[in-house]
Design a protein around this motif. Structure first.
Motif, PDB file in Angstrom:
ATOM      1  N   ASP A 188      -9.344   6.350  -6.355  1.00 32.84           N
ATOM      2  CA  ASP A 188      -8.273   6.203  -5.366  1.00 32.84           C
ATOM      3  C   ASP A 188      -7.113   7.136  -5.687  1.00 32.84           C
ATOM      4  O   ASP A 188      -6.474   7.679  -4.776  1.00 32.84           O
ATOM      5  CB  ASP A 188      -7.800   4.747  -5.336  1.00 32.84           C
TER       6      ASP A 188
ATOM      7  N   ALA B 291     -11.368  -3.387  -6.644  1.00 32.81           N
ATOM      8  CA  ALA B 291     -10.216  -2.493  -6.599  1.00 32.81           C
ATOM      9  C   ALA B 291      -9.842  -1.975  -7.978  1.00 32.81           C
ATOM     10  O   ALA B 291      -9.539  -0.790  -8.153  1.00 32.81           O
ATOM     11  CB  ALA B 291      -9.027  -3.217  -5.968  1.00 32.81           C
TER      12      ALA B 291
ATOM     13  N   LYS C 236       2.042   1.788  -3.495  1.00 36.44           N
ATOM     14  CA  LYS C 236       0.926   2.289  -4.307  1.00 36.44           C
ATOM     15  C   LYS C 236       0.741   3.788  -4.108  1.00 36.44           C
ATOM     16  O   LYS C 236       0.554   4.542  -5.073  1.00 36.44           O
ATOM     17  CB  LYS C 236      -0.360   1.543  -3.920  1.00 36.44           C
TER      18      LYS C 236
ATOM     19  N   ARG D 230      -2.426  -1.839  -6.257  1.00 40.64           N
ATOM     20  CA  ARG D 230      -3.732  -1.743  -5.583  1.00 40.64           C
ATOM     21  C   ARG D 230      -4.457  -3.075  -5.625  1.00 40.64           C
ATOM     22  O   ARG D 230      -5.006  -3.534  -4.617  1.00 40.64           O
ATOM     23  CB  ARG D 230      -4.567  -0.648  -6.240  1.00 40.64           C
TER      24      ARG D 230
ATOM     25  N   GLN E  61       1.148   6.885  -7.002  1.00 45.58           N
ATOM     26  CA  GLN E  61       0.005   7.716  -7.379  1.00 45.58           C
ATOM     27  C   GLN E  61       0.258   9.213  -7.222  1.00 45.58           C
ATOM     28  O   GLN E  61      -0.522  10.024  -7.716  1.00 45.58           O
ATOM     29  CB  GLN E  61      -1.213   7.314  -6.534  1.00 45.58           C
TER      30      GLN E  61
ATOM     31  N   THR F 247      -9.965   2.293  -9.094  1.00 50.45           N
ATOM     32  CA  THR F 247      -8.638   2.904  -9.004  1.00 50.45           C
ATOM     33  C   THR F 247      -8.636   4.408  -9.335  1.00 50.45           C
ATOM     34  O   THR F 247      -7.942   5.185  -8.660  1.00 50.45           O
ATOM     35  CB  THR F 247      -7.638   2.172  -9.915  1.00 50.45           C
TER      36      THR F 247
ATOM     37  N   THR G 136      -2.513  -5.625  -3.558  1.00 57.05           N
ATOM     38  CA  THR G 136      -2.741  -5.377  -2.136  1.00 57.05           C
ATOM     39  C   THR G 136      -4.133  -5.826  -1.715  1.00 57.05           C
ATOM     40  O   THR G 136      -4.317  -6.472  -0.680  1.00 57.05           O
ATOM     41  CB  THR G 136      -2.595  -3.876  -1.813  1.00 57.05           C
ATOM     42  N   THR G 137      -5.126  -5.472  -2.527  1.00 58.05           N
ATOM     43  CA  THR G 137      -6.519  -5.668  -2.136  1.00 58.05           C
ATOM     44  C   THR G 137      -6.935  -7.135  -2.139  1.00 58.05           C
ATOM     45  O   THR G 137      -7.683  -7.566  -1.247  1.00 58.05           O
ATOM     46  CB  THR G 137      -7.456  -4.856  -3.052  1.00 58.05           C
TER      47      THR G 137
ATOM     48  N   ASP H   8       0.829  -1.199   0.000  1.00 59.07           N
ATOM     49  CA  ASP H   8       0.000   0.000   0.000  1.00 59.07           C
ATOM     50  C   ASP H   8       0.868   1.255   0.000  1.00 59.07           C
ATOM     51  O   ASP H   8       0.538   2.253  -0.650  1.00 59.07           O
ATOM     52  CB  ASP H   8      -0.920  -0.009   1.228  1.00 59.07           C
TER      53      ASP H   8
END
Length: 285
Positions: free
Chosen positions: A209, A202, A22, A255, A26, A206, A258-259, A19
């Motif tokens: 996010d 997820a 990520k 993402r 971003q 995105t 991770t998810t 995370d």
């Protein structure tokens, strides 16, 4: 609520380093030394330049916030699903699943959003020199940006988490009901259904996010235009102008990576805890 708190802490702590990568991927308009192009490259650069433990910087904020937030999350989910008749064995109620998921995330994000802001500020490159702890970070943000900084991303967060949770719960309930019509405790079903549902939701959410990360980290940016972004649409316009359509899917791979395991862990921990409490209640009667 106890089962939900345990599930939330387990979910966030296990996959926290991915995370963190990520979040860095971003960030818009980073300095050349803060550009991360993938999970392996990001992990290597952070571990070698900042120390291996820096991958977990800010996790204390998640641990403190995730417990009560997920307690509210799953308590709301179960209450709304029960009211809508979604707990009957052998029956599938997609509307009940989606609605209960949306209601759950609205309630829990109100508690979690400030902790998420602190977490992302502490995940930024160089944050170790600015914040010594989550309390230090919270004081810095409040002193320099006011209380609104903790909630400026809340509407955008809901624009992501409401469809994310509705899609996730819809997919989870659909898959788990198909695999396990009796709805009895089955760890394999809960793990697989949680992973697939989480990854699916997820990937689709995105773009929201990415905008959420922009709003939550804007106070640490040196770019004046970025610091003045004050909402979802303004964030979308700036992101599209700077990076085009592909910018909305920055960090999609970490993402999803991770998810998928984190939602598998979350649902497995939640269902295991819930089954335990059900057995305790039955034995005490």
């Amino acid at each position: 609520m106890a089962a939900g708190a345990f599930a939330g802490i387990a979910e966030h702590t296990v996959m926290y380093p991915i995370d963190a990568i990520k979040t860095r991927m971003q960030i818009i308009n980073p300095t050349p030394s803060a550009v991360y192009n993938g999970m392996i490259q990001g992990t290597y650069r952070i571990a070698t330049h900042e120390g291996f433990m820096s991958l977990w910087r800010g996790m204390s904020s998640v641990v403190v916030g995730a417990g009560p937030a997920h307690a509210v999350y799953f308590a709301t989910y179960e209450a709304v699903k029960h009211l809508m008749g979604g707990n009957k064995a052998g029956e599938h109620h997609p509307l009940a699943a989606a609605t209960s998921g949306a209601a759950a995330t609205i309630a829990s994000d109100a508690l979690m959003n400030p902790f998420d802001v602190i977490k992302q500020r502490m995940q930024i490159k160089g944050s170790g020199a600015m914040y010594k702890s989550m309390f230090d970070c919270a004081k810095y943000v409040y002193r320099n940006e006011g209380m609104s900084a903790f909630y400026v991303s809340y509407p955008t967060t809901l624009s992501m988490t409401v469809p994310f949770t509705a899609l996730q719960f819809l997919a989870y309930e659909s898959i788990s009901t198909t695999m396990n019509p009796t709805k009895k405790y089955d760890p394999v079903t809960h793990c697989l259904a949680g992973a697939v549902a989480g990854g699916f939701a997820a990937a689709l959410t995105t773009p929201m996010d990415v905008i959420k990360t922009m709003l939550q980290t804007r106070g640490s940016a040196h770019d004046a235009e970025l610091r003045n972004v004050n909402g979802f649409m303004a964030g979308c316009r700036l992101l599209f102008a700077r990076e085009g359509f592909k910018g909305f899917f920055k960090g999609v791979r970490p993402r999803v990576v991770t998810t998928m395991p984190s939602t598998a862990i979350c649902w497995s921990a939640y269902e295991a805890s819930k089954a335990y409490f059900i057995r305790q209640n039955d034995n005490s009667q």
